[in-house]
Design a protein around this motif. Sequence first.
Motif, PDB file in Angstrom:
ATOM      1  N   SER A 193      -1.741   1.426  17.415  1.00  0.00           N
ATOM      2  CA  SER A 193      -2.714   1.795  16.394  1.00  0.00           C
ATOM      3  C   SER A 193      -2.069   1.837  15.020  1.00  0.00           C
ATOM      4  O   SER A 193      -0.924   2.268  14.860  1.00  0.00           O
ATOM      5  CB  SER A 193      -3.317   3.176  16.718  1.00  0.00           C
ATOM      6  OG  SER A 193      -4.112   3.635  15.655  1.00  0.00           O
ATOM      7  N   ALA A 195      -3.142   3.707  12.641  1.00  0.00           N
ATOM      8  CA  ALA A 195      -3.217   5.109  12.162  1.00  0.00           C
ATOM      9  C   ALA A 195      -2.181   5.926  12.906  1.00  0.00           C
ATOM     10  O   ALA A 195      -2.484   6.694  13.792  1.00  0.00           O
ATOM     11  CB  ALA A 195      -4.612   5.672  12.382  1.00  0.00           C
ATOM     12  N   ARG A 196      -0.904   5.722  12.560  1.00  0.00           N
ATOM     13  CA  ARG A 196       0.185   6.388  13.259  1.00  0.00           C
ATOM     14  C   ARG A 196       0.612   7.644  12.505  1.00  0.00           C
ATOM     15  O   ARG A 196       1.787   7.902  12.291  1.00  0.00           O
ATOM     16  CB  ARG A 196       1.358   5.428  13.440  1.00  0.00           C
ATOM     17  CG  ARG A 196       1.065   4.263  14.342  1.00  0.00           C
ATOM     18  CD  ARG A 196       2.259   3.348  14.542  1.00  0.00           C
ATOM     19  NE  ARG A 196       3.401   4.073  15.058  1.00  0.00           N
ATOM     20  CZ  ARG A 196       4.543   4.232  14.401  1.00  0.00           C
ATOM     21  NH1 ARG A 196       4.678   3.730  13.183  1.00  0.00           N
ATOM     22  NH2 ARG A 196       5.539   4.884  14.928  1.00  0.00           N
ATOM     23  N   SER A 197      -0.345   8.439  12.083  1.00  0.00           N
ATOM     24  CA  SER A 197      -0.053   9.685  11.391  1.00  0.00           C
ATOM     25  C   SER A 197      -0.184  10.845  12.357  1.00  0.00           C
ATOM     26  O   SER A 197      -0.824  10.743  13.392  1.00  0.00           O
ATOM     27  CB  SER A 197      -1.006   9.869  10.211  1.00  0.00           C
ATOM     28  OG  SER A 197      -2.342   9.912  10.657  1.00  0.00           O
ATOM     29  N   ASP A 199      -1.108  14.925  13.326  1.00  0.00           N
ATOM     30  CA  ASP A 199      -2.232  15.846  13.153  1.00  0.00           C
ATOM     31  C   ASP A 199      -1.660  17.259  13.168  1.00  0.00           C
ATOM     32  O   ASP A 199      -1.756  17.970  14.175  1.00  0.00           O
ATOM     33  CB  ASP A 199      -3.230  15.619  14.300  1.00  0.00           C
ATOM     34  CG  ASP A 199      -4.387  16.608  14.285  1.00  0.00           C
ATOM     35  OD1 ASP A 199      -4.626  17.219  13.229  1.00  0.00           O
ATOM     36  OD2 ASP A 199      -5.036  16.772  15.336  1.00  0.00           O
ATOM     37  N   ALA A 253      -6.606  10.806  12.735  1.00  0.00           N
ATOM     38  CA  ALA A 253      -5.705  10.447  13.840  1.00  0.00           C
ATOM     39  C   ALA A 253      -5.475  11.700  14.673  1.00  0.00           C
ATOM     40  O   ALA A 253      -4.459  12.371  14.544  1.00  0.00           O
ATOM     41  CB  ALA A 253      -4.384   9.904  13.291  1.00  0.00           C
TER      42      ALA A 253
END
Length: 483
Positions: A193, A195-197, A199, A253
Amino acid sequence: MTATDPRRWYALAVLCVAGFMVILDAQIVLLALPSVADGLGLSADGAQWVMSAYLLSFGGLLLLGGRTADLLGRRRVFMAGTLLFGLSSLLCGLAWTAGVLVAARAVQGLSAALMAPSALSLLVSTFEEDHERNKALAIWSGSGGFGATAALLIGGPLTGAFGWEWVFFLNVPVAAALLALTPVLLGESRTKSRARSYDPAGALAVTVALVACVYGVVDAPRAGWLSPRTTGLLVASVLLAAVFVRIESRAAAPLVPLRLLRARSVSGGNLVVFLLGASAFGMSYTLSQYGQGVLGYSPLRFGLCNVVMPMGAVVGSSVGQALVTRLGARPVAAGGLALVGAGSALLARVPVDGGFLRDLLPGLLLFGPGLGACAVAGAIAALTGVREEDSGVASGINTAAFQIGGAFGVAVVTSVALSRTHGPDPLTALTTGYRAGFTACVALAVTGLACALLLLRPARNQGPGHRGQTLDDRLPQEFRAAK
């Protein structure tokens, strides 16, 4: 690593050794606790924290460990966890005070929270779904059974011959071997993905919620289930879980994608695993107390007598994976929990002057295979159809379900046993309490059986050799192609 690469089976061996080490450490420490308490001058409450510190950090950080593996790389996180596990085991063996030992055990729990979900997600990403993955999961579950068996066989002699420190030193060379073999046999795997941030808000909420839940459950038998501290912790964990769900529904994410929790196979499989863990840990704890406290077995004799149960679990996991491939997870999980309940019911009849062959062996012969079969079926149900990018956190949820279920089960049977411990003779009073504890395990198994029948989807046979419908089969064709 491709589906035809023969190295995948060597990779599985490395992952199973890691699972073996984690289970071995948990079981062997349980046998060494009396010696640890004597060596460091710990009270009964203090000795409990040698186990509880590990459980709190392990159970509380599993989801975060699983998502970290997804984002940073599962092999990288597995190696970091293995290195930390080896170093913390060394510190445990060198501990010069009780405080140092408890702190080192907490670090061990953290390292296990990195190792376990990353190892399981590496397994899931290495083997294709269906028969081959089911077989790999059965071998993984069997390695846990071998770990429990080895702990029972060597824990007593090792502690008696060399001292309790060596139950921790034993992990160090194993961790070193895993670190040497992992770069050679395991390929890197991480989410694709964009969106590899992280949370951070979700991670904080779920970690504090899990720690509050585990601490409240572990402390409940001493503080009381209705005490302000216990109820406050459990209410706080529920509220934090609600906050976590709210955060995840809005996060770009999320730590745990809510689609995982909405999938009935995933949620049902994990609930079954939770109740299986409650039954298994509750029974093992009660049996240990009865065997050593009432029958007067030494740790060595108790361990040798009870090898039959984890060995039965190994057999059950092997048979269970073959049956899941043909029949689906639902009947295998239900059948396994029925055996667990029946074995607990036989143990609930133990007398004060009990004997192993007459009073313990029949129940263990049923309990072990049921435990192995249900563990495999629950894991297959909980991981079937999970997207590759979510395999780390899904593995973390599955591992957390079993561990937190175990803490819940021990707390429940302890409370039930204490409430029923009464009688003119001390041994009679203890036996009455332990019978009630085994009966509580029956209730937990029956509840799990009902959940398996209600929540796990039955297989839809479509002719000879059909493998049953999985979550992947019910997804749109475009999404399956995209996967």
